[in-house]
Design a protein around this motif. Structure first.
Motif, short mmCIF file in Angstrom:
data_model
loop_
_atom_site.label_atom_id
_atom_site.label_comp_id
_atom_site.label_asym_id
_atom_site.label_seq_id
_atom_site.Cartn_x
_atom_site.Cartn_y
_atom_site.Cartn_z
N VAL A 1 3.25 -4.34 -9.42
CA VAL A 1 2.97 -4.09 -8.18
C VAL A 1 3.54 -2.80 -7.71
N VAL A 2 4.60 -2.50 -7.61
CA VAL A 2 5.41 -1.37 -7.27
C VAL A 2 4.85 -0.27 -8.10
N ALA A 3 4.97 -0.39 -9.40
CA ALA A 3 4.61 0.76 -10.22
C ALA A 3 3.31 1.01 -9.92
N HIS A 4 2.44 0.23 -9.73
CA HIS A 4 0.80 0.72 -9.36
C HIS A 4 0.78 1.45 -7.92
N GLU A 5 1.71 1.27 -7.02
CA GLU A 5 1.87 1.94 -5.75
C GLU A 5 2.43 3.26 -6.30
N TYR A 6 3.42 3.35 -7.13
CA TYR A 6 3.94 4.87 -7.29
C TYR A 6 2.69 5.64 -8.30
N GLY A 7 1.99 4.89 -8.86
CA GLY A 7 0.79 5.42 -9.53
C GLY A 7 0.16 6.26 -8.49
N HIS A 8 -0.34 5.66 -7.38
CA HIS A 8 -0.90 6.38 -6.09
C HIS A 8 -0.15 7.56 -5.75
N HIS A 9 1.07 7.48 -5.70
CA HIS A 9 2.03 8.55 -5.34
C HIS A 9 1.98 9.82 -6.53
N VAL A 10 1.76 9.55 -7.47
CA VAL A 10 1.49 10.43 -8.63
C VAL A 10 0.34 11.22 -8.36
N GLN A 11 -0.86 10.45 -8.10
CA GLN A 11 -1.99 10.87 -7.76
C GLN A 11 -2.25 11.62 -6.75
N ASN A 12 -1.31 11.23 -5.59
CA ASN A 12 -1.18 12.29 -4.47
C ASN A 12 -0.76 13.67 -4.84
N LEU A 13 0.26 13.57 -5.59
CA LEU A 13 1.29 14.94 -6.05
C LEU A 13 0.24 15.75 -6.81
N THR A 14 -0.65 15.24 -7.70
CA THR A 14 -1.66 15.88 -8.51
C THR A 14 -3.00 16.11 -8.07
N GLY A 15 -3.18 15.57 -6.84
CA GLY A 15 -4.43 15.90 -5.96
C GLY A 15 -5.51 14.92 -6.40
N THR A 16 -5.24 13.95 -7.36
CA THR A 16 -6.07 13.03 -7.89
C THR A 16 -6.56 12.04 -6.73
N LEU A 17 -5.77 11.74 -5.81
CA LEU A 17 -6.08 10.89 -4.65
C LEU A 17 -6.96 11.16 -3.82
N ASP A 18 -7.26 12.32 -3.53
CA ASP A 18 -8.45 12.90 -2.86
C ASP A 18 -9.60 12.18 -3.20
N ARG A 19 -9.95 12.01 -4.45
CA ARG A 19 -11.35 11.82 -4.92
C ARG A 19 -11.83 10.20 -4.34
N ALA A 20 -10.70 9.61 -3.79
CA ALA A 20 -11.20 8.23 -3.24
C ALA A 20 -11.46 8.37 -1.79
N ARG A 21 -11.62 9.47 -1.26
CA ARG A 21 -11.71 9.80 0.32
C ARG A 21 -13.30 9.67 0.50
N ASP A 22 -14.19 9.79 -0.40
CA ASP A 22 -15.54 9.79 -0.01
C ASP A 22 -16.26 8.65 0.50
N GLY A 23 -15.43 7.59 0.57
CA GLY A 23 -16.13 6.26 1.13
C GLY A 23 -17.08 5.40 0.47
N ARG A 24 -17.53 6.01 -0.85
CA ARG A 24 -18.33 5.16 -1.63
C ARG A 24 -17.59 3.87 -2.25
N THR A 25 -18.13 2.85 -2.56
CA THR A 25 -17.77 1.72 -3.18
C THR A 25 -18.67 1.34 -4.05
N GLY A 26 -18.31 0.62 -5.23
CA GLY A 26 -18.89 0.10 -6.39
C GLY A 26 -18.34 0.07 -7.61
N PHE B 1 0.84 -1.41 -0.07
CA PHE B 1 -0.07 -0.05 -0.01
C PHE B 1 0.70 1.22 -0.11
N TYR B 2 0.35 2.27 -0.21
CA TYR B 2 1.02 3.50 -0.42
C TYR B 2 0.26 4.43 0.75
N CYS B 3 0.73 5.31 1.27
CA CYS B 3 0.47 6.03 2.64
C CYS B 3 0.85 7.52 2.14
#
Length: 296
Positions: free
Chosen positions: A171-196, A137-139
């Motif tokens: 696997v490693v490259a996927h987790e660094y994809g999350h880091h890129v999302q964190n730097l660009t602000g996209t990662l915040d879109r996953a924080r609403d708690g919705r699934t589906g 996981f990425y923190c």
């Protein structure tokens, strides 16, 4: 997958906490059934424990001061990466970050790097304490990737992936994809708690798969800064098949079918096997991060 034998590895990008203990023994989830629950909730292969409110403790100050002594001693060159599992992870981290650093620079944006922390059993992070049961996981709180290398055996034996060096690199490259999302602000879109199947959580994960494919497209042509030569010298069709197989093995539908005997798309957090393969392929085919807009 092979690396330039003579290239130097930058071990400062990888911390080694294997064998260390987290004082207090508190962790996000345990093994066994608790680990399966964590997978189904979506921590598996994703972002940090705090994303789903499962964290039960803060970072461990002693653990966060790791000096990565083991990998620093063992992993000096690409030749080491071609013969040792942990050194291969160092080389993949170096290559992935070389690519994203250069990509950000072309866009006139600074790239803040992220370390990968190797651990066994449990670890303290900026997102709370976690065990290896949650998978890699990425923190976002401490901008680090966390990885128990034993996961790769589990990926083969429990989840049915074919394995191989590039499956690990995916696997490693996927987790660094999350880091890129964190730097660009996209990662915040996953924080609403919705699934589906149509949730932002799934779109964030599929975009990280696509970003992993983008790196793979450029891996053998991205120059390593100290040598001017690509660190990755060979990436075969068989390697890419291994990556696609790993992506499919951790699709929500396959995990649900394996562990609960039925597929429930309303609880998906990472996407189906077909979606994960599709988006990795999109990134690999185009080599263009702009093609990874899973939100459109």
């Amino acid at each position: 997958m092979r690396f330039d034998d003579d290239a130097g590895l930058d071990t400062s990008e990888v911390g080694d906490r294997r064998g260390s203990r987290v004082p207090g023994g508190r962790a996000t989830v345990g093994g066994g059934i608790a680990g399966v629950v964590a997978l189904l909730l979506g921590l598996f292969f994703g972002v940090g424990p705090d994303q789903l409110g499962l964290s039960s403790g803060g970072p461990d100050p002693a653990a966060t001061a790791s000096t990565a002594a083991r990998v620093a001693e063992d992993c000096r060159t690409g030749r080491d990466a071609n013969s040792k599992d942990d050194c291969r992870i160092v080389a993949v981290v170096n290559s992935v970050q070389d690519y994203w650093s250069q990509e950000f620079r072309r866009d006139g944006t600074p790239y803040g790097g992220a370390r990968t922390i190797l651990f066994t059993d449990r670890v303290g992070t900026g997102c709370g304490a976690a065990t290896s049961a949650v998978g890699p996981f990425y923190c976002p709180a401490d901008r680090q990737v966390y990885l128990d290398l034993g996961f790769f055996d589990e990926l083969r034996t429990t989840y049915g992936a074919s394995g191989g060096p590039f499956a690990e690199a995916y696997v490693v490259a996927h987790e660094y994809g999350h880091h890129v999302q964190n730097l660009t602000g996209t990662l915040d879109r996953a924080r609403d708690g919705r699934t589906g199947a149509d949730s932002d959580a799934v779109k964030v994960e599929l975009q990280a798969d696509c970003y992993a494919g983008v790196w793979a497209h450029h891996a053998t042509t991205t120059p390593e800064e100290s040598t001017g030569r690509p660190l990755v010298t060979e990436l075969t069709r068989a390697d890419i098949r291994d990556g696609l197989d790993a992506a499919a093995a951790v699709g929500d539908d396959r995990i649900q079918e394996r562990f609960q005997g039925r597929v429930t798309p309303e609880s998906w957090t990472h996407g189906s096997a077909a979606q994960r393969r599709q988006w990795f392929t999109t990134g690999f085919r185009t080599g263009d991060a702009a093609a990874c807009d899973t939100f459109r």
